[in-house]
Write a protein that holds these residues in place. Sequence first.
Motif, PDB file in Angstrom:
ATOM      1  N   MET A  56       1.269   2.525   3.793  1.00  0.00           N
ATOM      2  CA  MET A  56       1.611   2.892   5.167  1.00  0.00           C
ATOM      3  C   MET A  56       1.758   1.646   6.049  1.00  0.00           C
ATOM      4  O   MET A  56       1.095   1.489   7.071  1.00  0.00           O
ATOM      5  CB  MET A  56       0.560   3.845   5.759  1.00  0.00           C
ATOM      6  CG  MET A  56       0.467   5.168   5.064  1.00  0.00           C
ATOM      7  SD  MET A  56       1.978   6.139   5.060  1.00  0.00           S
ATOM      8  CE  MET A  56       1.931   6.912   6.657  1.00  0.00           C
ATOM      9  N   GLU A  57       2.654   0.780   5.668  1.00  0.00           N
ATOM     10  CA  GLU A  57       2.901  -0.466   6.406  1.00  0.00           C
ATOM     11  C   GLU A  57       3.769  -0.175   7.629  1.00  0.00           C
ATOM     12  O   GLU A  57       4.791   0.490   7.521  1.00  0.00           O
ATOM     13  CB  GLU A  57       3.609  -1.429   5.441  1.00  0.00           C
ATOM     14  CG  GLU A  57       3.398  -2.879   5.721  1.00  0.00           C
ATOM     15  CD  GLU A  57       1.949  -3.293   5.780  1.00  0.00           C
ATOM     16  OE1 GLU A  57       1.508  -3.572   6.899  1.00  0.00           O
ATOM     17  OE2 GLU A  57       1.268  -3.341   4.738  1.00  0.00           O
ATOM     18  N   THR A  58       3.360  -0.656   8.830  1.00  0.00           N
ATOM     19  CA  THR A  58       4.080  -0.293  10.050  1.00  0.00           C
ATOM     20  C   THR A  58       5.351  -1.111  10.256  1.00  0.00           C
ATOM     21  O   THR A  58       6.244  -0.704  10.980  1.00  0.00           O
ATOM     22  CB  THR A  58       3.209  -0.516  11.295  1.00  0.00           C
ATOM     23  OG1 THR A  58       2.816  -1.890  11.326  1.00  0.00           O
ATOM     24  CG2 THR A  58       1.998   0.366  11.285  1.00  0.00           C
ATOM     25  N   GLY A  59       5.387  -2.305   9.687  1.00  0.00           N
ATOM     26  CA  GLY A  59       6.513  -3.192   9.958  1.00  0.00           C
ATOM     27  C   GLY A  59       6.217  -4.131  11.111  1.00  0.00           C
ATOM     28  O   GLY A  59       7.019  -4.986  11.469  1.00  0.00           O
ATOM     29  N   ASN A  60       5.042  -3.990  11.740  1.00  0.00           N
ATOM     30  CA  ASN A  60       4.661  -4.863  12.855  1.00  0.00           C
ATOM     31  C   ASN A  60       3.693  -5.962  12.427  1.00  0.00           C
ATOM     32  O   ASN A  60       3.472  -6.916  13.157  1.00  0.00           O
ATOM     33  CB  ASN A  60       4.000  -4.055  13.971  1.00  0.00           C
ATOM     34  CG  ASN A  60       4.963  -3.096  14.603  1.00  0.00           C
ATOM     35  OD1 ASN A  60       6.162  -3.347  14.631  1.00  0.00           O
ATOM     36  ND2 ASN A  60       4.452  -1.968  15.074  1.00  0.00           N
ATOM     37  N   ARG A  61       3.101  -5.783  11.263  1.00  0.00           N
ATOM     38  CA  ARG A  61       2.120  -6.775  10.815  1.00  0.00           C
ATOM     39  C   ARG A  61       2.823  -8.006  10.269  1.00  0.00           C
ATOM     40  O   ARG A  61       3.913  -7.936   9.734  1.00  0.00           O
ATOM     41  CB  ARG A  61       1.256  -6.167   9.723  1.00  0.00           C
ATOM     42  CG  ARG A  61       0.178  -5.287  10.292  1.00  0.00           C
ATOM     43  CD  ARG A  61      -0.933  -5.012   9.322  1.00  0.00           C
ATOM     44  NE  ARG A  61      -0.548  -4.904   7.938  1.00  0.00           N
ATOM     45  CZ  ARG A  61      -1.346  -5.267   6.956  1.00  0.00           C
ATOM     46  NH1 ARG A  61      -2.522  -5.782   7.217  1.00  0.00           N
ATOM     47  NH2 ARG A  61      -0.963  -5.125   5.711  1.00  0.00           N
ATOM     48  N   LYS A  62       2.145  -9.142  10.416  1.00  0.00           N
ATOM     49  CA  LYS A  62       2.724 -10.379   9.899  1.00  0.00           C
ATOM     50  C   LYS A  62       1.857 -10.919   8.777  1.00  0.00           C
ATOM     51  O   LYS A  62       0.631 -10.813   8.831  1.00  0.00           O
ATOM     52  CB  LYS A  62       2.803 -11.412  11.021  1.00  0.00           C
ATOM     53  CG  LYS A  62       4.054 -11.244  11.841  1.00  0.00           C
ATOM     54  CD  LYS A  62       4.110 -12.284  12.927  1.00  0.00           C
ATOM     55  CE  LYS A  62       5.290 -12.012  13.830  1.00  0.00           C
ATOM     56  NZ  LYS A  62       5.111 -12.605  15.131  1.00  0.00           N
ATOM     57  N   ASN A  63       2.510 -11.504   7.831  1.00  0.00           N
ATOM     58  CA  ASN A  63       1.791 -12.214   6.789  1.00  0.00           C
ATOM     59  C   ASN A  63       1.268 -13.506   7.425  1.00  0.00           C
ATOM     60  O   ASN A  63       2.032 -14.309   7.965  1.00  0.00           O
ATOM     61  CB  ASN A  63       2.761 -12.523   5.642  1.00  0.00           C
ATOM     62  CG  ASN A  63       2.066 -13.202   4.477  1.00  0.00           C
ATOM     63  OD1 ASN A  63       1.177 -14.028   4.673  1.00  0.00           O
ATOM     64  ND2 ASN A  63       2.486 -12.847   3.294  1.00  0.00           N
ATOM     65  N   LYS A  64      -0.038 -13.712   7.401  1.00  0.00           N
ATOM     66  CA  LYS A  64      -0.616 -14.833   8.142  1.00  0.00           C
ATOM     67  C   LYS A  64      -0.175 -16.184   7.604  1.00  0.00           C
ATOM     68  O   LYS A  64      -0.110 -17.165   8.333  1.00  0.00           O
ATOM     69  CB  LYS A  64      -2.134 -14.722   8.128  1.00  0.00           C
ATOM     70  CG  LYS A  64      -2.573 -13.775   9.223  1.00  0.00           C
ATOM     71  CD  LYS A  64      -4.073 -13.689   9.344  1.00  0.00           C
ATOM     72  CE  LYS A  64      -4.428 -12.638  10.372  1.00  0.00           C
ATOM     73  NZ  LYS A  64      -5.484 -11.761   9.941  1.00  0.00           N
ATOM     74  N   LYS A  65       0.120 -16.277   6.328  1.00  0.00           N
ATOM     75  CA  LYS A  65       0.496 -17.572   5.757  1.00  0.00           C
ATOM     76  C   LYS A  65       1.964 -17.888   6.007  1.00  0.00           C
ATOM     77  O   LYS A  65       2.318 -18.991   6.406  1.00  0.00           O
ATOM     78  CB  LYS A  65       0.216 -17.575   4.254  1.00  0.00           C
ATOM     79  CG  LYS A  65      -1.244 -17.866   3.964  1.00  0.00           C
ATOM     80  CD  LYS A  65      -1.528 -17.862   2.477  1.00  0.00           C
ATOM     81  CE  LYS A  65      -3.032 -17.832   2.249  1.00  0.00           C
ATOM     82  NZ  LYS A  65      -3.367 -17.238   0.977  1.00  0.00           N
ATOM     83  N   THR A  66       2.833 -16.952   5.762  1.00  0.00           N
ATOM     84  CA  THR A  66       4.260 -17.242   5.868  1.00  0.00           C
ATOM     85  C   THR A  66       4.827 -16.897   7.238  1.00  0.00           C
ATOM     86  O   THR A  66       5.968 -17.241   7.542  1.00  0.00           O
ATOM     87  CB  THR A  66       5.048 -16.446   4.813  1.00  0.00           C
ATOM     88  OG1 THR A  66       4.815 -15.057   5.057  1.00  0.00           O
ATOM     89  CG2 THR A  66       4.615 -16.774   3.403  1.00  0.00           C
ATOM     90  N   LYS A  67       4.041 -16.221   8.099  1.00  0.00           N
ATOM     91  CA  LYS A  67       4.455 -15.788   9.442  1.00  0.00           C
ATOM     92  C   LYS A  67       5.619 -14.799   9.399  1.00  0.00           C
ATOM     93  O   LYS A  67       6.288 -14.575  10.395  1.00  0.00           O
ATOM     94  CB  LYS A  67       4.865 -16.995  10.320  1.00  0.00           C
ATOM     95  CG  LYS A  67       3.827 -18.060  10.428  1.00  0.00           C
ATOM     96  CD  LYS A  67       2.826 -17.746  11.515  1.00  0.00           C
ATOM     97  CE  LYS A  67       1.832 -18.870  11.614  1.00  0.00           C
ATOM     98  NZ  LYS A  67       0.538 -18.466  12.060  1.00  0.00           N
TER      99      LYS A  67
END
Lengths: 102, 157
Positions: free
Chosen positions: A26-37
């Motif tokens: 259930m990924e919203t599409g608003n989260r960012k991968n902290k390493k790759t931004k």
Amino acid sequence: MARLTKIKTRPKGDKTEILVLVNHPMETGNRKNKKTKKKIPAHYIQKMTFKVDGKQVADADLGPAVSKNPLVGIRVNAKKGAKVAVSWSDNKGEKGGANATV
Amino acid sequence: MNTMKRRTFLKGTLASGVVAVAAGSGLLRPTEALAAAWPKSAFKSKTVAQAMKSLYGSSSASSSKAIKIKAPIQAENGSVVPISVSTTLPKVQGIGVLVEKNPVPLATAVTMTGAAGFYSARIKMGKTSPIRVVVKSGGKLHMAKKTIKVTVGGCGG
């Protein structure tokens, strides 16, 4: 990837409660991968259809604001031995479902 | 506070303008014909009124005491807030759950075709917000509200 779908039925007064648990990010599409931004692409269940003895009883529309590994419940009038079938599909076209007997 | 209100108002009018244009040119018809299609526009609406309008055709609903929302008063983790709705209203056709202060208010909606007036799900909440439950019964809209405090948000991050 096959996702686990579980159905649990239990009597609630004169009704039967159907609980469905799907193993899904259930990924919203608003989260960012902290390493790759980079943004993590949205991936969530959109449709969940409930059938009892082949007849559709409820049709749930889910948005990205439903929690990870969604647990959705409804109540129906169903007799013991009735066949419950639940199917779902997500925004990437993945599908799944499960069957159970009350 | 005034600026906030104006912003919401502007957004609402702009969005409904777009929908009106789309409906006028017949763009919306294919989705209406497919009743079982996922209501994309409702899940994109940024305001509660807009989401209700695109989902149920109206943004006005009367408060009803026949709707019971079972949810925590304070949620420790905004990414998992268990909510269950039960209603004694007759002929329930649909139940919608909206979180007023989420980026996209509509969390989930269910269309009933024979099931009883009950729905439960676990939803994400960005911050402390009232949740609004809309029940469509016999062609009329009813609603109930409950505020849930969130200590750690669960949207984005």
